[in-house]
Design an enzyme around this catalytic site. Sequence first.
Site, PDB file in Angstrom:
ATOM      1  N   ARG A  49       0.807  -1.222   0.000  1.00 41.80           N
ATOM      2  CA  ARG A  49       0.000   0.000   0.000  1.00 41.80           C
ATOM      3  C   ARG A  49       0.841   1.273   0.000  1.00 41.80           C
ATOM      4  O   ARG A  49       0.336   2.347  -0.348  1.00 41.80           O
ATOM      5  CB  ARG A  49      -1.007  -0.024   1.153  1.00 41.80           C
ATOM      6  CG  ARG A  49      -2.140  -1.018   0.891  1.00 41.80           C
ATOM      7  CD  ARG A  49      -3.142  -1.031   2.022  1.00 41.80           C
ATOM      8  NE  ARG A  49      -2.570  -1.491   3.257  1.00 41.80           N
ATOM      9  CZ  ARG A  49      -2.430  -2.771   3.616  1.00 41.80           C
ATOM     10  NH1 ARG A  49      -2.873  -3.717   2.815  1.00 41.80           N
ATOM     11  NH2 ARG A  49      -1.871  -3.092   4.756  1.00 41.80           N
ATOM     12  N   GLU A  86       4.531 -10.016  15.240  1.00 40.74           N
ATOM     13  CA  GLU A  86       3.953 -10.478  16.514  1.00 40.74           C
ATOM     14  C   GLU A  86       4.170 -11.995  16.641  1.00 40.74           C
ATOM     15  O   GLU A  86       4.568 -12.491  17.688  1.00 40.74           O
ATOM     16  CB  GLU A  86       2.465 -10.132  16.533  1.00 40.74           C
ATOM     17  CG  GLU A  86       1.911 -10.046  17.931  1.00 40.74           C
ATOM     18  CD  GLU A  86       0.452  -9.633  17.923  1.00 40.74           C
ATOM     19  OE1 GLU A  86      -0.016  -9.111  16.896  1.00 40.74           O
ATOM     20  OE2 GLU A  86      -0.200  -9.857  18.953  1.00 40.74           O
TER      21      GLU A  86
HETATM   22  P1  AMP Z   1       3.969  -2.344  11.396  1.00 40.90           P
HETATM   23  O1  AMP Z   1       5.226  -3.036  10.941  1.00 40.90           O
HETATM   24  O2  AMP Z   1       3.335  -3.019  12.555  1.00 40.90           O
HETATM   25  O3  AMP Z   1       4.187  -0.860  11.630  1.00 40.90           O
HETATM   26  O4  AMP Z   1       2.916  -2.529  10.243  1.00 40.90           O
HETATM   27  C1  AMP Z   1       2.936  -1.687   9.192  1.00 40.90           C
HETATM   28  C2  AMP Z   1       2.440  -2.344   7.932  1.00 40.90           C
HETATM   29  O5  AMP Z   1       1.289  -3.154   8.118  1.00 40.90           O
HETATM   30  C3  AMP Z   1       2.078  -1.291   6.963  1.00 40.90           C
HETATM   31  O6  AMP Z   1       2.592  -1.681   5.719  1.00 40.90           O
HETATM   32  C4  AMP Z   1       0.572  -1.242   6.978  1.00 40.90           C
HETATM   33  O7  AMP Z   1       0.108  -1.159   5.654  1.00 40.90           O
HETATM   34  C5  AMP Z   1       0.122  -2.524   7.613  1.00 40.90           C
HETATM   35  N1  AMP Z   1      -0.793  -2.381   8.760  1.00 40.90           N
HETATM   36  C6  AMP Z   1      -0.521  -2.738  10.038  1.00 40.90           C
HETATM   37  N2  AMP Z   1      -1.566  -2.556  10.831  1.00 40.90           N
HETATM   38  C7  AMP Z   1      -2.545  -2.046  10.055  1.00 40.90           C
HETATM   39  C8  AMP Z   1      -3.906  -1.654  10.295  1.00 40.90           C
HETATM   40  N3  AMP Z   1      -4.474  -1.740  11.505  1.00 40.90           N
HETATM   41  N4  AMP Z   1      -4.611  -1.160   9.259  1.00 40.90           N
HETATM   42  C9  AMP Z   1      -4.057  -1.077   8.037  1.00 40.90           C
HETATM   43  N5  AMP Z   1      -2.795  -1.463   7.738  1.00 40.90           N
HETATM   44  C10 AMP Z   1      -2.050  -1.947   8.735  1.00 40.90           C
END
Ligand code: AMP
Length: 161
Positions: A49, A86
């Site tokens: 995205r 996680e």
């Molecule tokens: P993180 O590594 O946990 O910061 O996750 C970031 C990635 O996961 C990004 O590429 C986001 O597109 C996706 N992502 C994680 N959580 C969400 C959420 N609640 N809603 C939409 N996209 C998410």
Amino acid sequence: MPDFPKPGINFYDITTLLKDKAGFGETIDALRNHYQSTPVDIVVGIEARGYFFAPAIALALNAGFVPVRKPKKLPHAVCRVEYELEYGSDCLEMHADAIQPGQNVVIIDDVLATGGTAAAVAKLVEMSQGNVRGLGFVIELTFLKGRHKLAGRDVFSLIQY
Ligand code: AMP
């Protein structure tokens, strides 16, 4: 979107923003404006995205666009980074010659959640000796404290939940 892609996850969907020409334009303008006085050679987008926003921001900043991809998608030599999720781990790749040493780089994704993905991509850029000048997001889920994994870096988001 509650309970997507699995029960308990509140998914922040940006497709309704993308289809709104005023909203999409304002999003790109606001991110572009934040980096206007930052030297930027390359905007890196994170699969998938991040690709909706990063190329438009690159054009607006007169910079190039480099995709960071999931494993085994890129045809040439890659640098790769593994990072913890996680449950388990994940991996991202970038062409090894995509960023030249000393180039100024901004990293873009749609959502900052735990920060694991963005921190891994920052490492990937630094493996190529790029300068990470900032990390920009449309949405930041502040309760997940993703900024903590990006301490000392310029972290910018348009909307916080
Ligand atoms: P993180 O590594 O946990 O910061 O996750 C970031 C990635 O996961 C990004 O590429 C986001 O597109 C996706 N992502 C994680 N959580 C969400 C959420 N609640 N809603 C939409 N996209 C998410």
